[in-house]
Enzyme design. Structure first.
Site, PDB file in Angstrom:
ATOM      1  N   TYR A 128      18.430  29.499   8.530  1.00  0.00           N
ATOM      2  CA  TYR A 128      17.284  30.278   9.016  1.00  0.00           C
ATOM      3  C   TYR A 128      17.243  30.318  10.538  1.00  0.00           C
ATOM      4  O   TYR A 128      17.458  29.292  11.199  1.00  0.00           O
ATOM      5  CB  TYR A 128      15.970  29.663   8.525  1.00  0.00           C
ATOM      6  N   LYS A 188       0.846  -1.201   0.000  1.00  0.00           N
ATOM      7  CA  LYS A 188       0.000   0.000   0.000  1.00  0.00           C
ATOM      8  C   LYS A 188       0.882   1.251   0.000  1.00  0.00           C
ATOM      9  O   LYS A 188       2.090   1.168   0.237  1.00  0.00           O
ATOM     10  CB  LYS A 188      -0.913  -0.019   1.225  1.00  0.00           C
TER      11      LYS A 188
END
Ligand SMILES: *Cc1c(COP(=O)(O)O)cnc(C)c1O
Length: 361
Positions: free
Chosen positions: A257, A35
């Site tokens: 950042y 899946k």
């Protein structure tokens, strides 16, 4: 030229992991769970290496179609069953096995004009409380299904909530779920399917006729906190890239950042072409291991969209172009996942479509 990032899918690892699953399965047959596009590895890419499985289990009809188109002739099982009437036409045409877990699905089956028998796996809710008929309603659901001429109920199935944990004796412990299954199935003489990877590798007392390993096939650990290598499993996916820049920092300089990481001494910082838009978790904390030219170095500073930065103190010879492994043989995907507060499953499934994938046969 594409960015240097790349995912590798290793057929030999998939074969090895399936063989390990088979060893634990003994006489039981194996549904290879594929899946979520084979947990992010790609259904078509993994099928050649899983051809020794007895069947495929998945839940997206489009993936079942792709598996048949790729030449898979053995059984395919829909783990959540079907969702609307027209799905049954596809189930017919592709001869899919289907789970039935709800009355609405029985009604759709009864109304369907099938061309041949449809193999049904009747799901019992034994304590997970997600899908399945509650114990007292199993017999009734079975009787209704058996009254539909084009339905053949082949298997009774259930799913464990805590197969990787010590049994706390509660209603969703392995023992309680097994007892509940047995109680529901007193008059059932057909096949049984219970075990996921954790139950298959950790709970030898769980029997049944079929097992359903997923994560173990891809080399993820079936038990959080215990390394996959200890189970004889090998990573089926490598995420790798290269250094695209190296910065020299003085003591006190920051990187990235928010300037979250600060150099405590003169050092070199490597910039890796891999970020959260590639599927690397943004929440990965500083210190998360990254392999640069075979040396394990720590993530330094915040993960950004297209890049991460690493402290190269432990890899003094690293230069622009050095190879970087984000996860694979050197850095376990389970380690990166655990440090990021998640599981290997999520990282595999989140591999971004923009990452080029190469299959290593
Ligand atoms: C996903 C799934 C599995 C496989 O679980 P793993 O933990 O990946 O081994 C087995 N059975 C069902 C019903 C599932 O949904």
């Amino acid at each position: 030229m594409p960015r240097p990032i790349q995912a590798l899918i290793h057929h030999d690892a998939l074969r090895n992991n399936l063989a390990q699953a088979r060893m634990h399965a003994g006489a039981r047959r194996v549904w290879a769970v594929v899946k979520a596009d084979a947990y992010g590895h790609g259904v078509e890419r993994v099928l050649p290496a899983l051809d020794a499985a007895d069947g495929l289990a998945l839940l997206d009809l489009a993936e079942a179609e792709r598996a048949r188109a790729a030449g898979w002739r053995k059984p395919i099982l829909l783990l959540e069953g079907f969702f609307e009437a027209r799905d049954l036409e596809l189930i017919d045409r592709l001869s899919l096995d289907t789970v039935v877990h709800d009355d609405s699905q029985i009604a759709l089956l009864a109304a369907h004009r099938a061309s041949g028998p449809i193999a049904v796996h009747l799901k019992v809710n034994t304590g997970m409380n997600r899908l399945g008929f509650p114990l007292p309603r199993f017999a009734g659901a079975l009787a209704k299904l058996q009254a539909i001429p084009h339905v053949q109920v082949s298997t009774a199935t259930m799913h464990f909530a805590n197969a990787d944990a010590t049994d706390d004796g509660g209603p969703a412990g392995v023992a309680a779920q097994m007892r509940a299954f047995d109680r529901a199935l007193v008059s059932w003489a057909g096949l049984r399917s219970m075990a996921n990877s954790a139950a298959l590798f950790m709970q030898p007392q769980v029997g049944g006729d079929w097992v359903r390993p997923g994560i173990a096939l891809y080399g993820g650990t079936p038990c959080a906190g215990r390394p996959a290598v200890g189970f004889g499993l090998r990573p089926a996916m490598t995420l790798r890239s290269t250094l695209i820049a190296v910065q020299k920092l003085e003591r006190g300089d920051c990187v990235g950042y928010g300037s979250r990481w600060r150099a405590t001494q003169p050092c070199r910082v490597g910039v890796v072409a891999c970020g959260y838009a590639d599927g690397y978790p943004r929440v990965a904390p500083e210190g998360t291991p990254v392999a640069v030219d075979g040396h394990i170095v720590p993530l330094a500073g915040r993960v950004s969209m297209d890049m991460i930065t690493v402290d190269l103190s432990g890899a003094p010879d690293a230069i622009v172009g050095s190879t970087v492994e984000l996860w694979g043989e050197q850095v376990s995907i389970d380690t990166v996942a655990e440090l990021s507060g998640t599981v290997g499953y999520e990282l595999m499934c989140a591999l971004a479509p923009r990452v080029p994938v190469e299959v290593i046969d």
